[in-house]
Design a protein around this motif. Structure first.
Motif, PDB file in Angstrom:
ATOM      1  N   GLY A 137      -7.702   1.068   3.567  1.00  0.00           N
ATOM      2  CA  GLY A 137      -7.252  -0.299   3.339  1.00  0.00           C
ATOM      3  C   GLY A 137      -5.916  -0.585   4.007  1.00  0.00           C
ATOM      4  O   GLY A 137      -5.718  -1.661   4.584  1.00  0.00           O
ATOM      5  N   VAL A 163       0.841  -1.199   0.000  1.00  0.00           N
ATOM      6  CA  VAL A 163       0.000   0.000   0.000  1.00  0.00           C
ATOM      7  C   VAL A 163       0.879   1.253   0.000  1.00  0.00           C
ATOM      8  O   VAL A 163       0.610   2.233  -0.719  1.00  0.00           O
ATOM      9  CB  VAL A 163      -0.941  -0.003   1.218  1.00  0.00           C
ATOM     10  CG1 VAL A 163      -1.732   1.301   1.289  1.00  0.00           C
ATOM     11  CG2 VAL A 163      -1.894  -1.190   1.152  1.00  0.00           C
ATOM     12  N   THR A 198     -10.626  -1.340   1.425  1.00  0.00           N
ATOM     13  CA  THR A 198     -10.258  -0.443   0.316  1.00  0.00           C
ATOM     14  C   THR A 198     -11.474  -0.115  -0.536  1.00  0.00           C
ATOM     15  O   THR A 198     -11.704   1.054  -0.898  1.00  0.00           O
ATOM     16  CB  THR A 198      -9.159  -1.094  -0.535  1.00  0.00           C
ATOM     17  OG1 THR A 198      -8.032  -1.407   0.289  1.00  0.00           O
ATOM     18  CG2 THR A 198      -8.721  -0.150  -1.643  1.00  0.00           C
TER      19      THR A 198
END
Length: 431
Positions: free
Chosen positions: A270, A245, A417
């Motif tokens: 997320g 991420v 997410t």
């Protein structure tokens, strides 16, 4: 500030630079048997000499002052060469007179260079030990390769588009190669710093900056081979999803800030969910005794699971070529069949690599082909298919214990997410 005050400020800065560098050299002489003809007073006076020369005679007088210092430093080195085999002090003295002159014309630059110079001088033992004992020959070659790619190759490439649909840009493609190498180097350094102490958990986090898919595949393989490594390998696999991420945010920031702004909330939510799920497993792995966290057969050490080198030019080139192919395909699909087909193309690309799919979509935003909000669903589709690939690897390669730890974290992160896109309120991410 009037002229007299400005002159006094320049002289004070020159004096400060000389005292700073001179203090380091004086301290160095007091800790060793090496003798030197230049101490704190000499450096302070030399810096003032450069400043006064610049103020009174300009560049010509400063050049004469530098020449005089060079001659004196050379004479001092020649007289003491039997006791001092280094040139550091003499070169530092020449630099000090130049910094004294620079403090008159560019005071901020002079101050910054002076501080950096003092830090380099004070870090002598650490730098020598790092280069001689810590850095490997391969890492040195990799560093030189990265420097050449950035400072030699990149500036000469044309920064203009060509080819079908005018989407290929040599400068941009090579910038992607450099970006991949930099991220790989950062992961390698983190693994080298923390891997031996914290084992698979930190190694997995560092390797995730290169490829979470490859990390989960290798961690699952370790568990299959050595079941006692389940705790550490599971934590490393989960932490690799967190670093993925972060990597996504970095590549979007480097490619299109508008796309990053549109994706910021999904990535933040997320990533937080993935980190919260991974935290207990990571803490347990870090606190576990070595027999549980890093239990390996005799003679087999815990090493970085993805990176054996600091950087890989081949991996960077492969990523850039894949990105170019995805950009061509995505642009062609978007122009021929519309935005819905773009989502399908990004989803297929995401099976191989999420970042390349995201970059290709972000570049379309940057070129004005699609709006930033239209990039969200294609990028999420790429994230989804890539997560599906990681879930399949965890389920098939690592056994029930590994899959039971890793798969819920992957699915929770993906669900969070997607959910962040449809939140009724927008989190003020930028303050």
């Amino acid at each position: 500030m009037n002229q007299e005050a400005l002159i006094l400020f320049n002289l004070a800065e020159a004096l400060g630079i000389g005292l700073l560098i001179g203090a380091e050299r004086e301290q160095r002489m007091s800790q060793t048997d090496v003798k030197s003809s230049a101490g704190i007073r000499t450096f302070a006076i030399t810096a003032l000499l450069g400043a006064v020369a610049q103020l009174t005679g300009g560049v010509a007088l400063l050049a004469a002052a530098v020449l005089g210092v060079v001659l004196l430093a050379g004479l001092a080195y020649w007289r003491g060469r039997a006791e001092n085999v280094g040139l550091t002090t003499e070169i530092a003295l020449v630099m000090t007179v130049l910094l004294g002159g620079l403090s008159v014309t560019q005071p901020l630059v002079a101050a910054g260079v002076g501080v950096v110079m003092a830090v380099l001088l004070a870090s002598r033992a650490y730098l020598h030990n790092f280069v001689r004992s810590v850095m490997t020959e391969q890492e040195l070659r990799d560093g030189l390769m990265l420097a050449a790619a950035t400072l030699v190759v990149l500036p000469v490439l044309p920064n203009q588009t060509f080819g079908p649909y005018a989407v290929l840009n040599p400068y941009l493609m090579w910038s992607v190669v450099i970006m991949v190498m930099v991220i790989s180097a950062a992961g390698h350094v983190a693994a080298r710093v923390y891997g031996a102490q914290y084992g698979l958990a930190m190694t997995g986090f560092a390797s995730g900056f290169v490829s979470s898919t490859a990390t989960i595949r290798d961690m699952a393989g370790r568990v299959h081979k050595i079941p006692a490594q389940l705790l550490g390998a599971g934590a490393g696999a989960l932490l690799s999803s967190v670093s993925t991420v972060l990597t996504m945010a970095l590549v979007l920031a480097a490619t299109s800030l508008a796309t990053l702004d549109a994706m910021a909330q999904p990535l933040l939510v997320g990533g937080l969910v993935a980190a919260m799920y991974a935290a207990p497993w990571a803490i347990a792995a870090l606190r576990a005794p070595p027999t549980l966290a890093e239990n390996v057969p005799p003679g087999e050490a815990v090493t970085p699971v993805v990176q054996t080198r600091a950087i890989s030019l081949r991996a960077g080139l492969a990523f850039s070529v894949a990105l170019a192919a995805i950009m061509l395909a995505s642009t062609a699909v978007q122009q021929e069949f519309g935005p819905n087909a773009l989502i399908a193309a990004a989803a297929l690309a995401g099976i191989v690599n999420t970042q390349s799919a995201a970059i290709s979509v972000a570049l379309m935003v940057g070129s004005g082909q699609i709006a930033p909000q239209d990039a969200v669903l294609p990028i999420l589709a790429a994230i989804s298919t890539n997560t599906g690939m990681r879930v399949a690897l965890a389920a098939t390669l690592g056994g029930a214990g590994f899959a039971g730890r890793v798969i819920p974290g992957l699915l929770l992160g993906l669900a969070a997410t997607w959910a962040a896109v449809f939140l009724p309120v927008t989190i003020p991410l930028w303050g």
